[in-house]
Scaffold this motif. Structure first.
Motif, mmCIF file in Angstrom:
data_model
loop_
_atom_site.group_PDB
_atom_site.id
_atom_site.type_symbol
_atom_site.label_atom_id
_atom_site.label_comp_id
_atom_site.label_asym_id
_atom_site.label_seq_id
_atom_site.Cartn_x
_atom_site.Cartn_y
_atom_site.Cartn_z
ATOM 1 N N ASP A 143 -0.315 2.382 0.800
ATOM 2 C CA ASP A 143 -1.267 2.539 1.712
ATOM 3 C C ASP A 143 -2.812 1.760 1.075
ATOM 4 O OD1 ASP A 143 -3.061 3.220 3.791
ATOM 5 O OD2 ASP A 143 -3.234 5.396 3.130
ATOM 6 N N ARG A 191 -6.085 4.109 0.367
ATOM 7 C CA ARG A 191 -6.361 4.952 -0.746
ATOM 8 C C ARG A 191 -7.107 4.116 -1.859
ATOM 9 N NH1 ARG A 191 -2.570 4.720 -4.986
ATOM 10 N NH2 ARG A 191 -1.035 3.106 -4.810
ATOM 11 N N LEU A 200 8.325 8.527 3.042
ATOM 12 C CA LEU A 200 6.978 9.060 3.240
ATOM 13 C C LEU A 200 6.269 8.345 1.982
ATOM 14 C CD1 LEU A 200 4.733 10.067 5.039
ATOM 15 C CD2 LEU A 200 5.525 12.457 4.140
ATOM 16 N N ARG A 201 6.616 8.924 0.706
ATOM 17 C CA ARG A 201 6.188 8.735 -0.471
ATOM 18 C C ARG A 201 6.011 7.173 -0.587
ATOM 19 N NH1 ARG A 201 9.784 11.221 -4.017
ATOM 20 N NH2 ARG A 201 9.528 13.423 -2.791
ATOM 21 N N GLN A 241 5.559 4.870 1.542
ATOM 22 C CA GLN A 241 4.461 4.484 2.535
ATOM 23 C C GLN A 241 3.083 4.908 1.825
ATOM 24 O OE1 GLN A 241 5.554 6.167 6.173
ATOM 25 N NE2 GLN A 241 6.931 4.487 6.888
ATOM 26 N N ARG A 242 3.074 6.065 1.514
ATOM 27 C CA ARG A 242 1.737 6.544 0.959
ATOM 28 C C ARG A 242 1.151 5.768 -0.244
ATOM 29 N NH1 ARG A 242 2.275 13.093 1.650
ATOM 30 N NH2 ARG A 242 1.792 13.062 4.024
ATOM 31 N N ASN A 243 2.190 5.234 -1.100
ATOM 32 C CA ASN A 243 2.011 4.462 -2.347
ATOM 33 C C ASN A 243 1.425 3.035 -1.975
ATOM 34 O OD1 ASN A 243 2.490 6.606 -4.045
ATOM 35 N ND2 ASN A 243 4.605 5.860 -4.689
#
Length: 177
Positions: A43, A46, A36-37, A39-41
Motif C-alpha cells: 500500500d 502507508r 491481505l498482509r 496488500q497492506r505491505n
C-alpha cells in the motif's frame, strides 16, 4: 428437469460458451490473511508522511460566487459572468446589467444564444489574459464605438480581464493616436 438438476449437481453442466466449468477450492482463512498482509505491505499510502499544517480546505475557502460575479439580465432570464468579464456597457444598455428579482438563472451559453443581438463576445487567447501577449490592438477603439455589451471570453466562456491589462491597452491606444 431431473436430468438438468442431476447435471448441475454432478458438475457436468456446460457454460453458455460451451466449455466445462472449472472447479476450485475455496481459499482458506490463512490464505486470505496472507493476501491481505501482502496488500497492506504494498500500500503506497502507508509511506506518506503526515503533514502538520493548516487545513487548506479551511484556509483557502472559495469566495462567494455572487460577490465575484456580474449579472446580465433580460426578458425574464439572468446569467452570471466573472467580475471583470464585462468590458463595455453602453449607456443605453445599463438596465441589462445586475440581477433582477424573479428572473430564472440560465447558463451563459443559453443566455448568449437568446441575446446575441445586444452582446458581443470578444474572443481572447489565454496568453493575452495572463499577460504574455498584449490585448488586441483595436479592442479599445471597438469598446469606445460599440453599441453592444462586450464580454471577454476564451473559447466561448466568459473570463475576467485584469484591470491592469485594460489600462495597459488604453495607454497603448492613446500612444498610437
Amino acid at each position: 428437469m431431473k436430468n438438468l438438476a442431476l447435471a448441475l449437481v454432478t458438475g457436468l453442466a456446460l457454460l453458455p460458451s460451451g466449455q466445462a466449468q472449472e472447479m476450485r477450492d475455496a481459499p482458506t482463512h490463512e490464505q486470505m490473511a496472507l493476501r491481505l498482509r501482502a496488500q497492506r505491505n504494498q500500500d503506497p499510502m502507508r509511506d506518506l508522511k503526515v503533514i502538520e499544517a493548516d487545513d487548506p480546505t479551511k484556509t483557502n475557502r472559495p469566495a462567494d460566487i455572487l460577490a465575484t460575479s456580474e449579472f446580465l439580465s433580460f426578458s425574464g432570464a439572468s446569467t452570471l459572468v466573472p467580475q471583470g468579464a464585462v468590458l463595455h456597457v453602453p449607456d443605453s444598455l445599463r438596465n441589462r446589467t445586475g440581477i433582477v428579482s424573479g428572473n430564472r438563472i440560465v447558463t451563459w451559453a443559453q443566455f448568449f444564444a437568446e441575446n446575441r443581438a445586444w452582446i458581443e463576445v470578444v474572443d481572447l487567447e489565454l496568453s493575452q489574459i495572463i499577460g504574455a501577449e498584449p490585448l488586441p490592438a483595436g479592442l479599445i477603439s471597438r469598446m469606445e464605438n460599440s453599441r453592444q455589451i462586450m464580454v471577454a471570453a476564451v473559447q466561448g466562456g466568459p473570463i475576467s480581464v485584469p484591470q491592469a491589462k485594460l489600462d495597459e491597452a488604453k495607454a497603448l491606444a492613446e500612444a498610437r493616436k
